[in-house]
Design a protein around this motif. Structure first.
Motif, PDB file in Angstrom:
ATOM      1  N   TRP A 176      50.586 108.059 -16.704  1.00 47.10           N
ATOM      2  CA  TRP A 176      50.034 106.783 -16.282  1.00 47.10           C
ATOM      3  C   TRP A 176      49.968 106.696 -14.773  1.00 47.10           C
ATOM      4  O   TRP A 176      50.873 107.097 -14.052  1.00 47.10           O
ATOM      5  N   THR A 177      48.850 106.161 -14.270  1.00 47.76           N
ATOM      6  CA  THR A 177      48.709 105.865 -12.843  1.00 47.76           C
ATOM      7  C   THR A 177      48.206 104.437 -12.724  1.00 47.76           C
ATOM      8  O   THR A 177      47.891 103.798 -13.725  1.00 47.76           O
ATOM      9  N   ASP A 178      48.079 103.955 -11.517  1.00 46.00           N
ATOM     10  CA  ASP A 178      47.551 102.612 -11.322  1.00 46.00           C
ATOM     11  C   ASP A 178      46.034 102.624 -11.150  1.00 46.00           C
ATOM     12  O   ASP A 178      45.426 101.616 -10.839  1.00 46.00           O
ATOM     13  N   ARG A 179      45.393 103.770 -11.388  1.00 43.66           N
ATOM     14  CA  ARG A 179      43.936 103.900 -11.260  1.00 43.66           C
ATOM     15  C   ARG A 179      43.243 102.994 -12.274  1.00 43.66           C
ATOM     16  O   ARG A 179      43.590 102.953 -13.438  1.00 43.66           O
ATOM     17  N   LEU A 180      42.233 102.262 -11.815  1.00 42.77           N
ATOM     18  CA  LEU A 180      41.435 101.409 -12.685  1.00 42.77           C
ATOM     19  C   LEU A 180      40.091 102.088 -12.915  1.00 42.77           C
ATOM     20  O   LEU A 180      39.349 102.331 -11.968  1.00 42.77           O
ATOM     21  N   VAL A 181      39.808 102.437 -14.165  1.00 42.76           N
ATOM     22  CA  VAL A 181      38.503 102.975 -14.536  1.00 42.76           C
ATOM     23  C   VAL A 181      37.837 101.892 -15.365  1.00 42.76           C
ATOM     24  O   VAL A 181      38.343 101.499 -16.413  1.00 42.76           O
ATOM     25  N   TRP A 182      36.697 101.422 -14.887  1.00 38.09           N
ATOM     26  CA  TRP A 182      36.053 100.263 -15.484  1.00 38.09           C
ATOM     27  C   TRP A 182      34.615 100.616 -15.809  1.00 38.09           C
ATOM     28  O   TRP A 182      33.818 100.912 -14.921  1.00 38.09           O
ATOM     29  N   ARG A 183      34.283 100.620 -17.092  1.00 38.78           N
ATOM     30  CA  ARG A 183      32.913 100.897 -17.525  1.00 38.78           C
ATOM     31  C   ARG A 183      32.267  99.595 -17.942  1.00 38.78           C
ATOM     32  O   ARG A 183      32.802  98.867 -18.777  1.00 38.78           O
ATOM     33  N   THR A 184      31.119  99.310 -17.356  1.00 39.71           N
ATOM     34  CA  THR A 184      30.411  98.073 -17.669  1.00 39.71           C
ATOM     35  C   THR A 184      29.191  98.380 -18.530  1.00 39.71           C
ATOM     36  O   THR A 184      28.695  99.511 -18.554  1.00 39.71           O
ATOM     37  N   PHE A 185      28.724  97.389 -19.227  1.00 40.59           N
ATOM     38  CA  PHE A 185      27.533  97.505 -20.065  1.00 40.59           C
ATOM     39  C   PHE A 185      26.584  96.374 -19.700  1.00 40.59           C
ATOM     40  O   PHE A 185      27.010  95.240 -19.518  1.00 40.59           O
TER      41      PHE A 185
END
Length: 129
Positions: A23-32
């Protein structure tokens, strides 16, 4: 029920090196995208408020407010074509050829997705067609 000692490293990172994902604090955000003009918002687990603004068929702005700390971010946005410019807080981000980077963007013509990488807490990402 058998229990393991709290001092035992269960991922054996000293033996496996970087083979395991942690786990990391990286935010991966996929939008539609939506079929019509839209404004969407939601709250993340840490209290950050994320928003997207679009005029159909492409998302034009992504914004995060109330983020508690800096973190690495990757945003994946559907895109019909290569954007003219991608701006983070009004500053132009560089186009990246090849893989990911710490900061910049890449348009994938096969999947028709725009990938944007940067580090931020609160931000406003603008995509110019």
């Amino acid at each position: 029920m058998p229990l393991i000692s709290p001092g035992t490293e269960t991922l054996a990172q000293d033996l496996a090196g970087d083979k395991y994902r942690t786990w990391t604090d990286r935010l991966v955000w996929r939008t539609f995208s939506a079929a019509v003009a839209a404004h969407d918002a939601f709250t993340l687990y840490d209290g950050s408020v994320a928003e997207t603004h679009q005029t159909a068929p492409q998302i034009e702005e992504v914004r995060v407010e109330r983020a508690p700390a800096l973190r690495p971010v990757e945003i994946i946005v559907p895109a019909i074509q290569n954007p003219q410019r991608v701006l983070l807080a009004g500053r132009t981000l560089n186009k990246i050829e090849g893989g990911s980077s710490n900061t910049g963007w890449r348009f994938d013509s096969w999947s028709r997705n725009l990938h944007v990488w940067f580090e931020a807490d609160n931000f406003r990402l603008t995509i110019e067609k």
